[in-house]
Write an enzyme that holds these catalytic residues in place. Structure first.
Site, PDB file in Angstrom:
ATOM      1  N   GLU A   7      10.273 -14.471   0.797  1.00  0.00           N
ATOM      2  CA  GLU A   7      10.497 -15.920   0.873  1.00  0.00           C
ATOM      3  C   GLU A   7      10.544 -16.555  -0.514  1.00  0.00           C
ATOM      4  OE1 GLU A   7       7.178 -16.165   3.601  1.00  0.00           O
ATOM      5  OE2 GLU A   7       8.477 -17.075   5.107  1.00  0.00           O
ATOM      6  N   ALA A  49       2.082 -12.766   0.839  1.00  0.00           N
ATOM      7  CA  ALA A  49       0.880 -13.569   0.629  1.00  0.00           C
ATOM      8  C   ALA A  49      -0.313 -12.615   0.669  1.00  0.00           C
ATOM      9  CB  ALA A  49       0.770 -14.620   1.721  1.00  0.00           C
ATOM     10  N   GLY A  70       5.868 -13.302   2.077  1.00  0.00           N
ATOM     11  CA  GLY A  70       5.977 -14.375   1.096  1.00  0.00           C
ATOM     12  C   GLY A  70       6.758 -13.955  -0.143  1.00  0.00           C
ATOM     13  N   GLU A 101       5.471 -10.293   8.852  1.00  0.00           N
ATOM     14  CA  GLU A 101       4.324 -11.072   9.340  1.00  0.00           C
ATOM     15  C   GLU A 101       3.974 -10.749  10.783  1.00  0.00           C
ATOM     16  OE1 GLU A 101       6.916 -12.264   7.653  1.00  0.00           O
ATOM     17  OE2 GLU A 101       6.188 -13.510   6.012  1.00  0.00           O
TER      18      GLU A 101
HETATM   19  N1  CO8 Z   1      -2.230  -8.728   0.374  1.00  0.00           N
HETATM   20  C1  CO8 Z   1      -3.310  -8.252  -0.232  1.00  0.00           C
HETATM   21  N2  CO8 Z   1      -3.357  -7.031  -0.833  1.00  0.00           N
HETATM   22  C2  CO8 Z   1      -2.245  -6.299  -0.812  1.00  0.00           C
HETATM   23  C3  CO8 Z   1      -1.067  -6.742  -0.186  1.00  0.00           C
HETATM   24  C4  CO8 Z   1      -1.079  -8.033   0.426  1.00  0.00           C
HETATM   25  N3  CO8 Z   1       0.006  -8.560   1.001  1.00  0.00           N
HETATM   26  N4  CO8 Z   1      -0.116  -5.783  -0.309  1.00  0.00           N
HETATM   27  C5  CO8 Z   1      -0.679  -4.771  -1.000  1.00  0.00           C
HETATM   28  N5  CO8 Z   1      -1.967  -5.075  -1.298  1.00  0.00           N
HETATM   29  C6  CO8 Z   1      -2.935  -4.254  -2.026  1.00  0.00           C
HETATM   30  C7  CO8 Z   1      -3.523  -3.185  -1.128  1.00  0.00           C
HETATM   31  O1  CO8 Z   1      -4.591  -3.720  -0.392  1.00  0.00           O
HETATM   32  C8  CO8 Z   1      -3.954  -2.165  -2.140  1.00  0.00           C
HETATM   33  O2  CO8 Z   1      -5.180  -2.564  -2.715  1.00  0.00           O
HETATM   34  P1  CO8 Z   1      -6.368  -1.482  -2.939  1.00  0.00           P
HETATM   35  O3  CO8 Z   1      -5.773  -0.480  -3.897  1.00  0.00           O
HETATM   36  O4  CO8 Z   1      -7.472  -2.310  -3.508  1.00  0.00           O
HETATM   37  O5  CO8 Z   1      -6.642  -0.900  -1.596  1.00  0.00           O
HETATM   38  C9  CO8 Z   1      -2.902  -2.263  -3.238  1.00  0.00           C
HETATM   39  O6  CO8 Z   1      -2.265  -3.540  -3.056  1.00  0.00           O
HETATM   40  C10 CO8 Z   1      -1.836  -1.200  -3.143  1.00  0.00           C
HETATM   41  O7  CO8 Z   1      -1.308  -1.218  -1.821  1.00  0.00           O
HETATM   42  P2  CO8 Z   1      -1.163   0.100  -0.913  1.00  0.00           P
HETATM   43  O8  CO8 Z   1      -2.233   1.077  -1.233  1.00  0.00           O
HETATM   44  O9  CO8 Z   1      -1.030  -0.344   0.508  1.00  0.00           O
HETATM   45  O10 CO8 Z   1       0.235   0.656  -1.493  1.00  0.00           O
HETATM   46  P3  CO8 Z   1       1.330   1.521  -0.707  1.00  0.00           P
HETATM   47  O11 CO8 Z   1       2.328   1.911  -1.755  1.00  0.00           O
HETATM   48  O12 CO8 Z   1       0.677   2.569   0.121  1.00  0.00           O
HETATM   49  O13 CO8 Z   1       2.011   0.484   0.330  1.00  0.00           O
HETATM   50  C11 CO8 Z   1       3.027  -1.627   0.992  1.00  0.00           C
HETATM   51  C12 CO8 Z   1       2.764  -0.616  -0.137  1.00  0.00           C
HETATM   52  C13 CO8 Z   1       3.954  -1.026   2.043  1.00  0.00           C
HETATM   53  C14 CO8 Z   1       3.704  -2.844   0.345  1.00  0.00           C
HETATM   54  C15 CO8 Z   1       1.685  -2.041   1.661  1.00  0.00           C
HETATM   55  O14 CO8 Z   1       0.769  -2.425   0.641  1.00  0.00           O
HETATM   56  C16 CO8 Z   1       1.780  -3.189   2.619  1.00  0.00           C
HETATM   57  O15 CO8 Z   1       2.217  -3.017   3.760  1.00  0.00           O
HETATM   58  N6  CO8 Z   1       1.370  -4.413   2.190  1.00  0.00           N
HETATM   59  C17 CO8 Z   1       1.340  -5.582   3.034  1.00  0.00           C
HETATM   60  C18 CO8 Z   1       2.751  -6.134   3.223  1.00  0.00           C
HETATM   61  C19 CO8 Z   1       2.714  -7.357   4.123  1.00  0.00           C
HETATM   62  O16 CO8 Z   1       2.421  -7.301   5.301  1.00  0.00           O
HETATM   63  N7  CO8 Z   1       3.085  -8.531   3.522  1.00  0.00           N
HETATM   64  C20 CO8 Z   1       3.184  -9.755   4.258  1.00  0.00           C
HETATM   65  C21 CO8 Z   1       1.955 -10.535   4.103  1.00  0.00           C
HETATM   66  S1  CO8 Z   1       1.965 -11.952   5.167  1.00  0.00           S
HETATM   67  C22 CO8 Z   1       2.827 -13.080   4.333  1.00  0.00           C
HETATM   68  O17 CO8 Z   1       3.388 -12.874   3.265  1.00  0.00           O
HETATM   69  C23 CO8 Z   1       2.849 -14.420   4.995  1.00  0.00           C
HETATM   70  C24 CO8 Z   1       3.935 -15.255   4.346  1.00  0.00           C
HETATM   71  C25 CO8 Z   1       3.393 -16.566   3.971  1.00  0.00           C
HETATM   72  C26 CO8 Z   1       4.395 -17.375   3.230  1.00  0.00           C
HETATM   73  C27 CO8 Z   1       4.129 -17.416   1.755  1.00  0.00           C
HETATM   74  C28 CO8 Z   1       4.871 -18.567   1.115  1.00  0.00           C
HETATM   75  C29 CO8 Z   1       6.160 -18.182   0.483  1.00  0.00           C
END
Ligand code: CO8
Length: 263
Positions: A115, A69, A112, A135
């Site tokens: 999921e 998400a 998400g 999460e």
């Molecule tokens: N939300 C918003 N932006 C994101 C997300 C995210 N989940 N993941 C990546 N991005 C963005 C980054 O902010 C970045 O943007 P910018 O270039 O503008 O700074 C861009 O994508 C590229 O990301 P990274 O620079 O971080 O890329 P890396 O290759 O270094 O890292 C990762 C990749 C490991 C995937 C890292 O981006 C990361 O850890 N992302 C977050 C993962 C996370 O915690 N996801 C869970 C979110 S919570 C959730 O999903 C709740 C579930 C709700 C249920 C949904 C219903 C089904």
């Protein structure tokens, strides 16, 4: 059924009976903002309602199926807002669709994203696929079925470990645990090609039986065994009222391929 309506997904018909829906929000690794999710669910609903479609494939990019998400969109949300507006309840739309959905996963399927894949009927993974429910690392818990659907598949101890530590699990682990039906060979686009082929095979079967089959298997997650068996038997009996049953069995007896009319 065309891409024109959608900003965050691409839609195509790689096979006449198959709709391919590709998450396309590359700047955020396909993070699922509200607008992105609306496009995904609208495209799937549209494909489900299209008589010429027999099965759907949902995929992302090589780097990310979906990185969860959208954290930036959620970060200032309050409890009252999340609760009052039943945040994420609209995700259930996907689980109510009647035609099979195959998730073709490469790269990150996190939170998400994991999921979303688990809401699909079959998951095929590329060797690059990386799953997790991270999460817990951002102060919440799974909200799209991660603590429920994943637990039913992998069991309590693994689900606890995965959801309490947030650690990633590999395509190989996912296959070993039954999260994915199989890991395909290496290479760009291989997982999508295989998923489209599988969807094409499903689309070539009688539609009524396909929908009944998906419904029967899904019922097994909701019902005690005796009710589930009765449910299956009733659906099984009802299929003898279809033209596709007469055609399928007639074709076998005449040693020819069936020509299903989905009726
Ligand atoms: N939300 C918003 N932006 C994101 C997300 C995210 N989940 N993941 C990546 N991005 C963005 C980054 O902010 C970045 O943007 P910018 O270039 O503008 O700074 C861009 O994508 C590229 O990301 P990274 O620079 O971080 O890329 P890396 O290759 O270094 O890292 C990762 C990749 C490991 C995937 C890292 O981006 C990361 O850890 N992302 C977050 C993962 C996370 O915690 N996801 C869970 C979110 S919570 C959730 O999903 C709740 C579930 C709700 C249920 C949904 C219903 C089904």
């Amino acid at each position: 059924f065309s891409t024109a309506r959608y900003n965050n997904v691409l839609v195509s018909r790689p096979n006449p009976g198959v709709a391919l829906i590709t998450l396309h929000r590359p700047k955020a690794l396909n993070a699922l903002s509200a607008a992105h999710f609306k496009d995904i669910s609208d495209a799937l609903v549209e494909a489900d309602a299209d008589d010429s479609v027999g099965a759907m494939v949902l995929t992302g990019s090589e780097k990310a199926f979906a990185a969860g998400a959208d954290i930036l969109e959620m970060k200032d949300k309050t409890f009252a807002d999340a609760f009052t507006n039943n945040f994420l309840a609209n995700w259930e739309v996907i689980t109510k669709l009647r035609k099979p959905i195959i998730a073709a996963v490469s790269g990150y399927a996190l939170g998400g994203g994991c999921e979303l894949a688990l809401m699909c009927d079959i998951i095929l993974a590329s060797p690059t696929a990386k799953f997790s429910q991270p999460e817990i690392s951002i102060g919440i818990i799974p909200g799209g079925g991660g603590s429920q659907r994943l637990t039913r598949i992998v069991g309590k101890s693994r689900a606890m470990e995965l959801c309490l530590t947030g650690r990633m699990f590999s395509a190989q682990e996912a296959e070993q645990w039954g999260v994915v039906s199989r890991v395909v060979g290496e290479g760009e686009g291989v997982v999508v090609k295989e998923a489209v082929e599988m969807a094409g095979t499903i689309a070539s079967k009688g539609r009524v039986a396909v929908i009944a089959c998906k419904e029967a298997i899904n019922a097994s997650f909701e019902m005690p065994l005796s009710d589930g068996l009765r449910y299956e038997r009733r659906l099984f009996h009802s299929l003898f009222a279809t033209n596709d049953q007469k055609e399928g069995m007639g074709a076998f007896a005449e040693k020819r391929k069936p020509n299903f009319t989905h009726s």
